[in-house]
Design a protein around this motif. Structure first.
Motif, PDB file in Angstrom:
ATOM      1  N   GLY A   1       8.135  34.539  33.544  1.00 19.86           N
ATOM      2  CA  GLY A   1       8.563  35.289  32.372  1.00 19.86           C
ATOM      3  C   GLY A   1       8.978  34.461  31.183  1.00 19.86           C
ATOM      4  O   GLY A   1       9.748  34.937  30.349  1.00 19.86           O
ATOM      5  N   THR A   2       8.448  33.246  31.050  1.00 21.99           N
ATOM      6  CA  THR A   2       8.810  32.431  29.899  1.00 21.99           C
ATOM      7  C   THR A   2       7.562  31.946  29.179  1.00 21.99           C
ATOM      8  O   THR A   2       6.443  32.053  29.703  1.00 21.99           O
ATOM      9  CB  THR A   2       9.675  31.229  30.321  1.00 21.99           C
ATOM     10  OG1 THR A   2      10.136  30.546  29.150  1.00 21.99           O
ATOM     11  CG2 THR A   2       8.897  30.261  31.188  1.00 21.99           C
ATOM     12  N   SER A   3       7.748  31.436  27.980  1.00 15.96           N
ATOM     13  CA  SER A   3       6.626  30.974  27.165  1.00 15.96           C
ATOM     14  C   SER A   3       6.095  29.645  27.689  1.00 15.96           C
ATOM     15  O   SER A   3       6.577  29.109  28.688  1.00 15.96           O
ATOM     16  CB  SER A   3       7.073  30.851  25.706  1.00 15.96           C
ATOM     17  OG  SER A   3       8.208  30.011  25.590  1.00 15.96           O
ATOM     18  N   THR A   4       5.117  29.101  26.980  1.00 14.63           N
ATOM     19  CA  THR A   4       4.374  27.920  27.416  1.00 14.63           C
ATOM     20  C   THR A   4       5.276  26.751  27.797  1.00 14.63           C
ATOM     21  O   THR A   4       6.176  26.365  27.048  1.00 14.63           O
ATOM     22  CB  THR A   4       3.421  27.470  26.297  1.00 14.63           C
ATOM     23  OG1 THR A   4       2.572  28.570  25.943  1.00 14.63           O
ATOM     24  CG2 THR A   4       2.568  26.314  26.755  1.00 14.63           C
TER      25      THR A   4
ATOM     26  N   VAL B   1      -4.423  29.843  20.126  1.00 16.25           N
ATOM     27  CA  VAL B   1      -3.373  29.064  19.465  1.00 16.25           C
ATOM     28  C   VAL B   1      -2.434  28.457  20.503  1.00 16.25           C
ATOM     29  O   VAL B   1      -2.056  27.283  20.406  1.00 16.25           O
ATOM     30  CB  VAL B   1      -2.589  29.945  18.460  1.00 16.25           C
ATOM     31  CG1 VAL B   1      -1.413  29.174  17.885  1.00 16.25           C
ATOM     32  CG2 VAL B   1      -3.510  30.405  17.341  1.00 16.25           C
ATOM     33  N   PHE B   2      -2.042  29.255  21.506  1.00 19.87           N
ATOM     34  CA  PHE B   2      -1.214  28.714  22.592  1.00 19.87           C
ATOM     35  C   PHE B   2      -1.910  27.512  23.234  1.00 19.87           C
ATOM     36  O   PHE B   2      -1.300  26.462  23.460  1.00 19.87           O
ATOM     37  CB  PHE B   2      -0.968  29.786  23.660  1.00 19.87           C
ATOM     38  CG  PHE B   2       0.183  30.705  23.359  1.00 19.87           C
ATOM     39  CD1 PHE B   2       1.386  30.214  22.876  1.00 19.87           C
ATOM     40  CD2 PHE B   2       0.074  32.071  23.565  1.00 19.87           C
ATOM     41  CE1 PHE B   2       2.454  31.057  22.615  1.00 19.87           C
ATOM     42  CE2 PHE B   2       1.134  32.919  23.309  1.00 19.87           C
ATOM     43  CZ  PHE B   2       2.323  32.420  22.823  1.00 19.87           C
ATOM     44  N   LEU B   3      -3.198  27.683  23.535  1.00 22.09           N
ATOM     45  CA  LEU B   3      -3.963  26.630  24.196  1.00 22.09           C
ATOM     46  C   LEU B   3      -4.047  25.391  23.317  1.00 22.09           C
ATOM     47  O   LEU B   3      -3.828  24.265  23.773  1.00 22.09           O
ATOM     48  CB  LEU B   3      -5.365  27.145  24.525  1.00 22.09           C
ATOM     49  CG  LEU B   3      -6.338  26.145  25.161  1.00 22.09           C
ATOM     50  CD1 LEU B   3      -5.862  25.778  26.556  1.00 22.09           C
ATOM     51  CD2 LEU B   3      -7.742  26.738  25.195  1.00 22.09           C
TER      52      LEU B   3
ATOM     53  N   ILE C   1      -6.806  28.625  31.623  1.00 20.55           N
ATOM     54  CA  ILE C   1      -7.861  27.910  30.890  1.00 20.55           C
ATOM     55  C   ILE C   1      -7.548  26.420  30.854  1.00 20.55           C
ATOM     56  O   ILE C   1      -8.439  25.569  31.006  1.00 20.55           O
ATOM     57  CB  ILE C   1      -7.993  28.468  29.457  1.00 20.55           C
ATOM     58  CG1 ILE C   1      -8.482  29.916  29.493  1.00 20.55           C
ATOM     59  CG2 ILE C   1      -8.955  27.608  28.635  1.00 20.55           C
ATOM     60  CD1 ILE C   1      -8.507  30.583  28.144  1.00 20.55           C
ATOM     61  N   PHE C   2      -6.273  26.105  30.658  1.00 17.23           N
ATOM     62  CA  PHE C   2      -5.865  24.705  30.606  1.00 17.23           C
ATOM     63  C   PHE C   2      -6.139  24.009  31.946  1.00 17.23           C
ATOM     64  O   PHE C   2      -6.512  22.834  31.978  1.00 17.23           O
ATOM     65  CB  PHE C   2      -4.383  24.623  30.254  1.00 17.23           C
ATOM     66  CG  PHE C   2      -3.957  23.298  29.680  1.00 17.23           C
ATOM     67  CD1 PHE C   2      -4.877  22.310  29.375  1.00 17.23           C
ATOM     68  CD2 PHE C   2      -2.615  23.053  29.436  1.00 17.23           C
ATOM     69  CE1 PHE C   2      -4.474  21.094  28.841  1.00 17.23           C
ATOM     70  CE2 PHE C   2      -2.197  21.837  28.901  1.00 17.23           C
ATOM     71  CZ  PHE C   2      -3.137  20.857  28.608  1.00 17.23           C
TER      72      PHE C   2
END
Length: 477
Positions: A338-341, A288-290, A140-141
């Motif tokens: 395999g990692t977060s934002t 929320v991440f976005l 989306i980003f």
């Protein structure tokens, strides 16, 4: 606020002629002469930036491994460290080559805590689904970076809420660090209490004493403005713990890294696990991440760009779209590994302060992240009490955002205070954001200043209000 170029298409230098030397070609590609810089300056800046943010190689796997360990009962620290280094290297290299900025990227602090403690542990969402949310957020980003929707969202969010969110995440990080279980090497400075909810922990616990010592050591290094203070604080605390026998020393220093086979592609697998029962939670987590990634990136780019002198008189940041696109691609790639934002790091300012002005600074950082893959055994032996001081100091730095809030204006102070208070107390960044975004336009209306709000702000407030109503009517879901 950053104004976006109407034409932010990549504009690379003309390829050098065949007779030109390699170093001259590199200097020409990164426009050294235009930015009045040299190889020595850019290399020093790159090393400095890496030193200030290298703590993420130990802290990010430590945080994310909690999420996977509780659900899988397996230790994937080494694979998470490799995923962290690879995603940081790829994202930073894209920033170097496409935007030619000395900005470094890595899995973001705060976002990794939200991934682990709010999404996986708090909501009970399977970690593969959480990775899928990060992957979708990155996609989306990418779309937002190609459209004008991004700038519309940026204009809609109150500045005070953005600053309060950053400060709230800082408090959240510090709380997580201080409340780590000493039985598994955590700090244990804050413990649960049946009467007072929380209380000071048992200071006789060796890990707790080591955490205190680490905070003192790291604070001293930061106070002396030592380059890489957080990293040196982690290493000093860990070495002291190894010497005193409080934590097991590493069995090796250098080892050839293994491909993270248990992590790569799990974000794609997580998409197949989305059902009707968890669809709403999934999209709430994606939002929320976005949101946090979007505004964290914008804030970082603005702050560092101002320091480097990139901002034009009209407030425009050249090549802003390329920088945002690098961040978006890095998040998507990071989720696949395999990692977060993955996000742009404010520690990039350290390299800028050393004179870094081009993407060659970022290229050096990317190389150093790849080189760090050889030291995974050393990183794996670093105990939790050694990383706690770094989280506390990061919390201190993030809490400084409160000074940009107008505390004499109730329409700013009340929503901001509720946001930064509820984030750590509810153990959720999402809840703090929701309360802040609902109360801001409401208090503006109470002041008779509804005209100062926007339709988008009211839409976001309505969305979060409907979410809370849904939660009240479905308390078991």
């Amino acid at each position: 606020m950053i104004a976006m170029n109407s034409d932010d298409r990549p504009s690379f230098p003309t390829p050098p002629s065949g007779g030109e030397g390699f170093l001259a070609s590199v200097a020409r590609f990164f426009k050294f002469s235009e930015h009045h810089t040299t190889f020595r300056t850019e290399i020093l800046a790159g090393v400095t930036t890496f030193m200030t943010m290298a703590y993420i190689l130990a802290v990010n796997p430590a945080i994310l491994s909690d999420a996977i360990f509780l659900q899988e009962a397996g230790d994937l620290f080494s694979e998470l460290a490799i995923a962290t280094a690879l995603s940081a290297a790829i994202g930073t290299a894209i920033m170097a080559l496409s935007a030619n900025y000395p900005f470094a990227l890595a899995p973001g602090m705060g976002l990794n805590a939200f991934f682990t403690f709010s999404v996986v542990i708090g909501l009970g969402i399977e970690w593969r689904i959480a990775l899928a949310a990060v992957f979708i957020e990155g996609m989306i980003f990418i779309g937002l970076s190609l459209s004008k929707i991004r700038s519309q969202i940026i204009r809609a969010l109150p500045e005070c809420i953005k600053q309060a969110t950053a400060a709230g995440i800082g408090l959240f990080l510090a709380y997580i660090a201080l409340a780590g279980d000493p039985a598994v090497g955590g700090a244990g400075l804050i413990v649960a209490d049946p009467v007072t909810k929380t209380a000071l922990g048992n200071l006789n616990q060796p890990p707790t004493l080591m955490a205190i010592a680490g905070i003192v050591i790291t604070s001293a290094l930061v106070a002396r403005r030592i380059t890489g203070a957080l990293l040196w604080g982690i290493l000093a605390t860990a070495v002291l713990g190894w010497i005193l026998g409080i934590a097991a020393p590493p069995t090796a220093i250098v080892a050839w890294p293994a491909f993270p086979t248990d992590l790569v592609g799990q974000a794609i697998a997580g998409l197949s696990q989305i059902t009707r029962t968890n669809l709403w939670e999934f999209f709430a987590v994606v939002f929320v991440f976005l949101f946090v990634d979007l505004f964290d990136t914008i804030g970082t780019l603005a702050g560092v760009a101002i320091q480097a002198g990139y901002i034009k008189e009209n407030g425009e940041l050249p090549r802003a779209n390329q920088a945002l696109m690098a961040d978006a691609i890095a998040t998507t790639v990071g989720a696949f590994f395999g990692t977060s934002t993955v996000t742009t790091y404010i520690e990039s300012a350290a390299g800028v302060a050393e004179g870094g002005r081009t993407g060659f600074t970022s290229a050096i950082v990317a190389f150093l992240f790849l080189f760090s893959l050889l030291f995974i055994p050393l990183l794996q032996a670093i105990p939790a009490f050694a990383t706690a001081p770094a989280l506390v100091i990061v919390g201190v730095l993030m809490a400084g955002n409160v000074r940009r809030i107008r505390w004499d204006d109730p329409a700013e102070s009340i929503p901001s205070f509720l946001t930064l208070l509820i984030i750590p107390l509810s153990n959720s960044i999402a809840e703090g954001l929701a309360v802040g975004l609902m109360t801001y336009p409401a208090i503006k209306a109470f002041q008779g200043k509804a005209r100062e709000t926007t339709a988008t702000q009211w839409i976001l407030a309505a969305i979060f209000l409907l979410r809370f109503i849904y939660m009240a009517l479905n308390p078991t879901e």
